[in-house]
Every structure is written in structure tokens, then in C-alpha cells.
Design a protein around this motif. Structure first.
Motif, PDB file in Angstrom:
ATOM      1  N   MET A 134       0.753  -1.225  -0.006  1.00 11.90           N
ATOM      2  CA  MET A 134       0.109   0.005  -0.051  1.00 11.90           C
ATOM      3  C   MET A 134       0.919   1.028   0.177  1.00 11.90           C
ATOM      4  O   MET A 134       0.590   2.410  -0.805  1.00 11.90           O
ATOM      5  N   ASN A 135       1.844   1.349   0.726  1.00  9.18           N
ATOM      6  CA  ASN A 135       2.898   2.422   0.923  1.00  9.18           C
ATOM      7  C   ASN A 135       3.367   2.761  -0.412  1.00  9.18           C
ATOM      8  O   ASN A 135       3.615   3.825  -1.009  1.00  9.18           O
ATOM      9  N   TRP A 136       3.928   1.505  -1.200  1.00  8.80           N
ATOM     10  CA  TRP A 136       4.198   1.720  -2.648  1.00  8.80           C
ATOM     11  C   TRP A 136       3.379   2.343  -3.536  1.00  8.80           C
ATOM     12  O   TRP A 136       3.868   3.401  -4.154  1.00  8.80           O
ATOM     13  N   VAL A 137       2.146   2.086  -3.354  1.00  6.00           N
ATOM     14  CA  VAL A 137       1.096   2.776  -4.325  1.00  6.00           C
ATOM     15  C   VAL A 137       1.184   4.403  -3.709  1.00  6.00           C
ATOM     16  O   VAL A 137       1.018   5.226  -4.587  1.00  6.00           O
ATOM     17  N   ILE A 138       1.182   4.551  -2.597  1.00  7.86           N
ATOM     18  CA  ILE A 138       1.012   5.945  -2.112  1.00  7.86           C
ATOM     19  C   ILE A 138       2.269   6.585  -2.647  1.00  7.86           C
ATOM     20  O   ILE A 138       2.037   7.782  -3.121  1.00  7.86           O
ATOM     21  N   ASP A 139       3.375   6.114  -2.574  1.00  7.39           N
ATOM     22  CA  ASP A 139       4.615   6.737  -3.118  1.00  7.39           C
ATOM     23  C   ASP A 139       4.609   6.955  -4.697  1.00  7.39           C
ATOM     24  O   ASP A 139       5.434   7.978  -5.137  1.00  7.39           O
ATOM     25  N   HIS A 140       3.783   6.352  -5.371  1.00  5.76           N
ATOM     26  CA  HIS A 140       4.127   6.458  -6.841  1.00  5.76           C
ATOM     27  C   HIS A 140       2.474   7.067  -7.457  1.00  5.76           C
ATOM     28  O   HIS A 140       2.048   6.983  -8.401  1.00  5.76           O
ATOM     29  N   ARG A 141       1.764   7.518  -6.329  1.00  4.04           N
ATOM     30  CA  ARG A 141       0.301   7.927  -6.933  1.00  4.04           C
ATOM     31  C   ARG A 141       0.474   9.191  -7.820  1.00  4.04           C
ATOM     32  O   ARG A 141      -0.685   9.294  -8.715  1.00  4.04           O
ATOM     33  N   VAL A 180      -0.106   2.226 -13.185  1.00  2.00           N
ATOM     34  CA  VAL A 180      -0.769   0.844 -13.590  1.00  2.00           C
ATOM     35  C   VAL A 180       0.266  -0.142 -13.903  1.00  2.00           C
ATOM     36  O   VAL A 180       0.322  -1.386 -13.455  1.00  2.00           O
ATOM     37  N   LYS A 181       0.913   0.382 -15.078  1.00  2.00           N
ATOM     38  CA  LYS A 181       1.895  -0.809 -15.417  1.00  2.00           C
ATOM     39  C   LYS A 181       3.307  -1.072 -14.496  1.00  2.00           C
ATOM     40  O   LYS A 181       3.684  -2.212 -14.212  1.00  2.00           O
ATOM     41  N   ASP A 182       3.350  -0.004 -13.888  1.00  2.90           N
ATOM     42  CA  ASP A 182       4.667  -0.153 -12.724  1.00  2.90           C
ATOM     43  C   ASP A 182       4.281  -1.047 -11.665  1.00  2.90           C
ATOM     44  O   ASP A 182       4.961  -1.513 -11.055  1.00  2.90           O
TER      45      ASP A 182
END
Length: 395
Positions: free
Chosen positions: A109-116, A122-124
Motif C-alpha cells: 500500500m505504501n508503494w502505491v502511495i509513494d507512486h500516486r 498501473v504498468k509499474d
């Protein structure tokens, strides 16, 4: 009329801070000198100056480290708590944390927040999800230390998830033993409930024999990369030993409910802010339980779930008089009480004496009320803290 001092917001669903549901014979007061009872949740009341009328302290929760237990006992003040009332809330959180942390959910979840703000998120995300490969809990070993109100529910929930559950509790009650799923494997030693476990969760009160019970030796017995959870009390865990196990990689994660100067700096540690029992349902359950205990004691002298006096229950006061004596647990006390009553015309219907450590409780039912001279004579017995005379219509 009984006067109740309410400290803290006991529960949102309890009108007038819990006093209304007790009935017309109860009234809220802000005057400690006047209060017969205190309702408290989290506030520390060690430094409060208790009034002479105080009979009860009711803690809306399980832990009582915010209450001066010995001071209360020596003044004949019975302290109640609500064991098990918040057990489902803790069970759900512990089971949920085992599942989410086994799957490395938070890091994902934190990865998604960092890459928001990444237009290619989507691809990453598809490329990077392999970094968060976790494990399923089914078939994995878990040790549950403490099989009381909370631990027994946690053990059963983990069985339902398909885990191989081992339980340790040298003081397991008959009630909780009956509640345990048959699939829970009971072991006889602390070492046995740690040896080879991939998960370990503790659910015991903080006492002299449980403080720092999880230390280097116990951690060394766990399986490599084990996960440790502490939703009991902070001092059950030897923080230095846990910190060292995390640094060395012996522990994969430490999940706890206690933010301390040491735990907040530990690697691979997730901490909730002492919220294991923070649900509306748990707050309501605790409030209703302790209010019922408080009311039963004030009206009938019944003691259930006290932490400084023994349990005792004669049921409702039906006729005559009920005499409640709170006193030191010393030899000869019953003889002295019986001798004084033997010099009167009072007929004793029921009598019991129960002890808990240094303190004891004697309860008697008589067919007629006591006269004041007899009450004074009882009060002069050495070791008597308090005498209460309870009738069917008035406490």
C-alpha cells in the motif's frame, strides 16, 4: 440515593455518562467527597483524593494500572473491571494483523502511495508487485500465550483460518477450557509454545511472573523469520531482546499496540496506538458490564470481577438485613464477628467468608436489622476496613 462520579467518556451509547440506566436511585455528581462510586476508563486516578463515602471504583475495561488497588482495598473500596468485554475487538484486530502482515500488505500500500503521481502507475504496479510476495497462513504454526477471555478467542479464530494452533496457559479456567476449539493443541511449558513457531501472540496480564516473559531464550526457540505480536501489555515483552532479534533477522516483524521510546525505533515494527479494544461495541460492552457490577454491589453487596476483593454472591437482599464486612485476611476474624453477633438476638440465615491475598470479605444475612451498638462493636474489631448494612429497600 447513590452518587456517581463519572471520569472519562465511558461509552457514547450510555446516556448521561452511564448514570441514567442505573435507575432513579442514582445521581451524577462532580463532588468526590460525596461520591459513592467512581466510573473511570483511561484516566489515572492514583492521585485523586477519595471521599469518605466512596464504596466502588468501576473501570470500564480490563487493565487497572490506572487505579491504586491497594489503597482502595485498605479503605474498603471494591475495584471492578470488565474482563472479556472487549475480547472480540482484540481478537479481530490480532487475526487481521496476522493476515495483512503475512501478505506484506502495508508495504504494498505504501508503494502505491509513494507512486500516486506516476502516470505509469498501473504498468509499474504490475512490474513491482513481486516485491511484496507474502505467504498464506493456512497450515502455519502459531503459539498463543494466555488462553483467557482474549487468548481463547484468538486461538479459535486462528484455527478457523486453518493455522496449526498451540496454546499455553498454566492458569486456564474451566470456563475458557470449554470454549477452546478442540483443534487447539495445549502445551505445558512456555518453551513448548515458542519452539518452532512461525507466529507468536501473547495475551496475558502484566504481573510479576509475566513481565519480560518473552525474552532472548523464547525468541531463539521460534522458527526463523517468525512474527511476534503483543496485544496484551507492553512489559510482557523484553524490548531489548526483541530489538536485537529484529536487527539480527531472527524476527521478520514485530506487531504491537504499545508505542514506547524503544518500539518506535525498531526495524520492521508496526505499532498501533493502544487501540486493541477501540471499537464502539467494546466500549459499550465494558460500560454495561461494570455498571452492572457496580449496581449489584451497591444494592446487594455482590462482588463479581473485582481485582482487589474476592468474588461473593448471595443474590438479592430479600428480607431482614445484609451485613458486608471488608477486612484484613487475618486469623480469628470470623470468631470475633460471630462472638459479637452471638450476644444479640439476631438470627443468621447465611454467612460466608472469602479471601483474596491480604484482604477478605465477610457477608451475612440476618432476619432482623442490627442495632447501632452492634454495628459499632463490629467496627472496633482490629482489621475491619468498612462495614455496610444493606436492606431490601435501601443500601
Amino acid at each position: 440515593m447513590h452518587y456517581v462520579k463519572v471520569i472519562d467518556n465511558i461509552a457514547k451509547s450510555i446516556t448521561r455518562d452511564g448514570v441514567a440506566e442505573l435507575g432513579e436511585e442514582y445521581e451524577k455528581t462532580d463532588d468526590l467527597e460525596r461520591a459513592d462510586a467512581i466510573l473511570v476508563r483511561a484516566s489515572d486516578i492514583h492521585d485523586l483524593k477519595f471521599g469518605p463515602n466512596l464504596l466502588v471504583v468501576a473501570r470500564s475495561g480490563a487493565g487497572v494500572n490506572n487505579i491504586p488497588l491497594e489503597k482502595c482495598a485498605e479503605r474498603g473500596i471494591v475495584v471492578f473491571n470488565a474482563p472479556g468485554a472487549n475480547s472480540n475487538a482484540v481478537k479481530e484486530l490480532v487475526a487481521g494483523l496476522i493476515l495483512t502482515n503475512s501478505r506484506d500488505t502495508w508495504d504494498g500500500m505504501n508503494w502505491v502511495i509513494d507512486h500516486r503521481n506516476d502516470p505509469n502507475v498501473v504498468k509499474d504496479a504490475e512490474k513491482n508487485k513481486k516485491a511484496f510476495v507474502g505467504q498464506e497462513v493456512i497450515g502455519r504454526t502459531v503459539g498463543v500465550i494466555g488462553l483467557g477471555a482474549v487468548g481463547s478467542k484468538v486461538a479459535n479464530a486462528l484455527v478457523a483460518l486453518g493455522m496449526d494452533v498451540y496454546g499455553y496457559d498454566p492458569y486456564l479456567s474451566v470456563e475458557h477450557a470449554w470454549q477452546l476449539d478442540r483443534a487447539v493443541k495445549r502445551v505445558d511449558t512456555l518453551d513448548d509454545v515458542c519452539r518452532g513457531m512461525q507466529y507468536l501472540t501473547v495475551h496475558v496480564p502484566s504481573k510479576e511472573d509475566t513481565q519480560h516473559m518473552i525474552s532472548t531464550h523464547q525468541l531463539d526457540l521460534l522458527a526463523p523469520d517468525a512474527m511476534l505480536l503483543n496485544y496484551a501489555r507492553a512489559d510482557i515483552i523484553d524490548e531489548d531482546a526483541v530489538g536485537a532479534a529484529l536487527e539480527s533477522g531472527k524476527l521478520s516483524k514485530f506487531i504491537c499496540d504499545f508505542a514506547t521510546p524503544k518500539t518506535v525505533k525498531m526495524p520492521r515494527t508496526l505499532i498501533t496506538p493502544h487501540m486493541g479494544a477501540c471499537t464502539g461495541e467494546a466500549e459499550d460492552n465494558c460500560a454495561h458490564m461494570v455498571i452492572g457490577e457496580m449496581k449489584d454491589y451497591l444494592e446487594n453487596g455482590t462482588i463479581r470481577n473485582s481485582v482487589n476483593y474476592p468474588a461473593c454472591d448471595f443474590g438479592p437482599v430479600k428480607e431482614g438485613c445484609r451485613i458486608a464486612l471488608l477486612h484484613k485476611n487475618i486469623p480469628g476474624m470470623i470468631g470475633q464477628i460471630s462472638s459479637i453477633l452471638g450476644n444479640t438476638t439476631v438470627n443468621i440465615q447465611h454467612m460466608t467468608n472469602e479471601a483474596q491475598g491480604a484482604h477478605a470479605y465477610t457477608l451475612l444475612d440476618t432476619t432482623t436489622p442490627l442495632d447501632q451498638n452492634t454495628v459499632k462493636a463490629l467496627g472496633k474489631i482490629g482489621g475491619i476496613y468498612r462495614i455496610r448494612i444493606i436492606t431490601p429497600t435501601k443500601c
